[in-house]
Design an enzyme around this catalytic site. Structure first.
Site: not given
Length: 377
Positions: A93, A271, A309, A311, A314, A340
Site C-alpha cells: 500500500d 486484502d 476445511c 487445512c 483442522c 485456519h
C-alpha cells in the site's frame, strides 16, 4: 498491459469474473485474497505456511516498513521478498491510509503529509514521490498510488476536495513510478478511486485515473465505518466505472460475506487483517459462520474447527485443544487459529473461482449466505 503484467479474464457469471494476473514472480488467481503482512510478516505464520494455504500474493505496509526497519535497510538486505523469504508477488500500500488515520500526528498539504512516527515521535514527510521511492526500495510487485482516504461521513465538499487532491497525487505517483527504471519495468502501478459513497464523485475520480493510465484500479474509501449495506450500494456502481479489462481491487475488505457480495459486483482483489487478527483473538471463520473458541461450549468438543476445511489445523487439532490454547493464551493457539482462518479465506476464494467458471455463482452465493449467516447463530 505487457509481459510484466497481464490480466486475463477466463470466465464471467453476471458481474463476477475469474481470471489470472500474470507477473514475473508468479500468477495471481482472481478473485484473490491477499493476507496482510504489515511488518514483513503475516502475524503468527511462516511465509511457507501462508503459501501452503493457497495464497498467491501478500500485502506489505509502506508506512510501517518505512519506519521500521526502514526502506533503505530492506533494500540493502536484498529487498522485501528476500528479507521475509516470500518469492511470490507482493503488493504494497502507499502509506496514505495509515498516515491519514493519525489525525493528531500529521499535517496535510498539497505537497504531501508531514507526520510524527507513532513509534518515537520522529518527523517524516510522505509525498507521492517518496511513497513511490519507498515501494521501489522494498521491491514491490504491485505499487499503490499515494492518496488520501477521508471518512465517508465527512461533508461532500470535503470529500470532493480530497478526491481531487488524490487525483493530482495519482498523476505525481505515475510520474514517480515511471522514473523508477528497472523496478518500473518489472512491476505494476494501481490507481485508487475515491469519492466515498457519492456516485458522481467516483465517476469523476475514475475518469481522471483512466486518463492518467494504470495497470489496475483500486476502490478506496470503503470499509471505513459506513456499514455493509452502504458499501454494497457503492459497489453496485463503482466497479463498472473502472476499465473492464483491468483488475479491480477493493481495499481493506473484509468479512467472508463482504467478499462474496463484492465478487458478485465485479471485484477481483481483496486484502484485510481480519482473518489473522481474529485468529489471534480466538475467533475462527467457518462455512457455518464465525465461532469464538473462548466459549466454554468448546471445552470438550473433539471435532475440528470446520469439518469442511482441509487445512492442517483442522486435520490435526480439536476444538477442545484449541479452546485450551486460546484460554491459556498460548502462542500456538494464535498460530493454529491464524493458519485456519487464512486457509478458510483461500478456500472461499477458490470456491468462488470454481463457481464462476462453472456458471453457478448466484447459487453458490445464495447457499453461502444461508449457511454462513445462520449456521452458528
Amino acid at each position: 498491459m505487457s509481459e510484466r503484467f497481464a490480466f486475463t479474464i477466463h470466465a464471467t457469471d453476471g458481474a463476477a469474473r475469474t481470471g489470472v494476473i500474470a507477473m514475473q514472480r508468479g500468477e495471481i488467481r482472481t478473485p484473490a485474497f491477499m493476507p496482510v503482512g504489515t511488518a514483513a510478516t503475516v502475524k503468527a505464520m511462516k511465509p511457507e505456511t501462508v503459501r501452503k494455504t493457497g495464497a498467491d500474493i501478500i500485502l506489505g505496509n509502506t508506512y510501517h516498513l518505512m519506519l521500521r526497519p526502514g526502506a533503505e535497510r530492506v533494500a540493502r538486505l536484498g529487498g522485501l521478498h528476500k528479507f521475509m523469504n516470500w518469492e511470490r508477488p507482493i503488493l504494497t500500500d502507499s502509506g496514505g491510509y495509515q498516515v491519514m488515520s493519525l489525525s493528531d500526528l500529521r499535517k496535510l498539504t498539497e505537497e504531501g503529509v508531514e507526520f510524527r512516527s507513532h513509534l518515537d515521535g520522529s518527523r517524516h514527510m510522505l509525498t507521492p514521490e517518496r511513497s513511490m521511492e519507498i515501494q521501489r526500495l522494498l521491491g514491490s510487485d504491485i505499487v499503490m498510488a499515494f492518496d488520501e482516504c477521508p471518512r465517508a461521513d465527512r461533508p461532500r465538499d470535503e470529500i470532493a476536495a480530497s478526491m481531487e487532491m488524490s487525483m493530482r497525487w495519482a498523476g505525481r505517483s505515475r510520474d514517480g513510478f515511471d522514473a523508477g527504471g528497472e523496478h518500473a519495468a518489472r512491476s505494476a502501478l494501481f490507481g485508487i478511486q475515491q469519492g466515498a459513497l457519492d456516485e458522481d464523485l467516483r465517476k469523476i475520480s475514475a475518469e481522471k485515473l483512466i486518463e492518467i493510465g494504470f495497470d489496475g484500479y483500486a476502490i478506496g474509501g470503503l470499509a471505513v465505518g459506513e456499514g455493509q449495506e452502504a458499501m454494497f450500494a457503492t459497489l453496485d456502481f463503482a466497479p463498472g466505472q473502472l476499465p473492464p479489462d483491468r483488475p479491480r481491487y477493493l481495499m481493506g475488505v473484509g468479512k467472508p460475506d463482504d467478499l462474496v457480495g463484492a465478487v458478485e459486483r465485479g471485484v477481483d482483489m481483496f486484502d484485510c487483517v481480519l482473518p489473522s487478527r481474529s485468529g489471534r483473538n480466538g475467533q475462527a471463520f467457518t462455512w457455518n459462520g464465525p465461532i469464538n473458541l473462548r466459549n466454554a461450549r468448546f471445552a470438550e468438543d473433539q471435532g475440528p474447527l470446520d469439518a469442511r476445511c482441509s487445512c492442517d489445523t483442522c486435520g490435526t487439532y480439536s476444538r477442545a485443544y484449541i479452546h485450551h490454547l486460546v484460554r491459556s493464551q498460548e502462542i500456538l493457539g494464535a498460530m493454529l487459529m491464524t493458519e485456519h482462518n487464512i486457509a478458510f479465506y483461500q478456500q472461499l476464494m477458490q470456491a468462488m473461482r470454481d463457481a464462476i467458471g462453472q456458471g453457478r455463482f448466484a447459487a453458490f452465493a445464495s447457499d453461502f449466505r444461508r449457511d454462513y449467516l445462520v449456521g452458528n447463530s
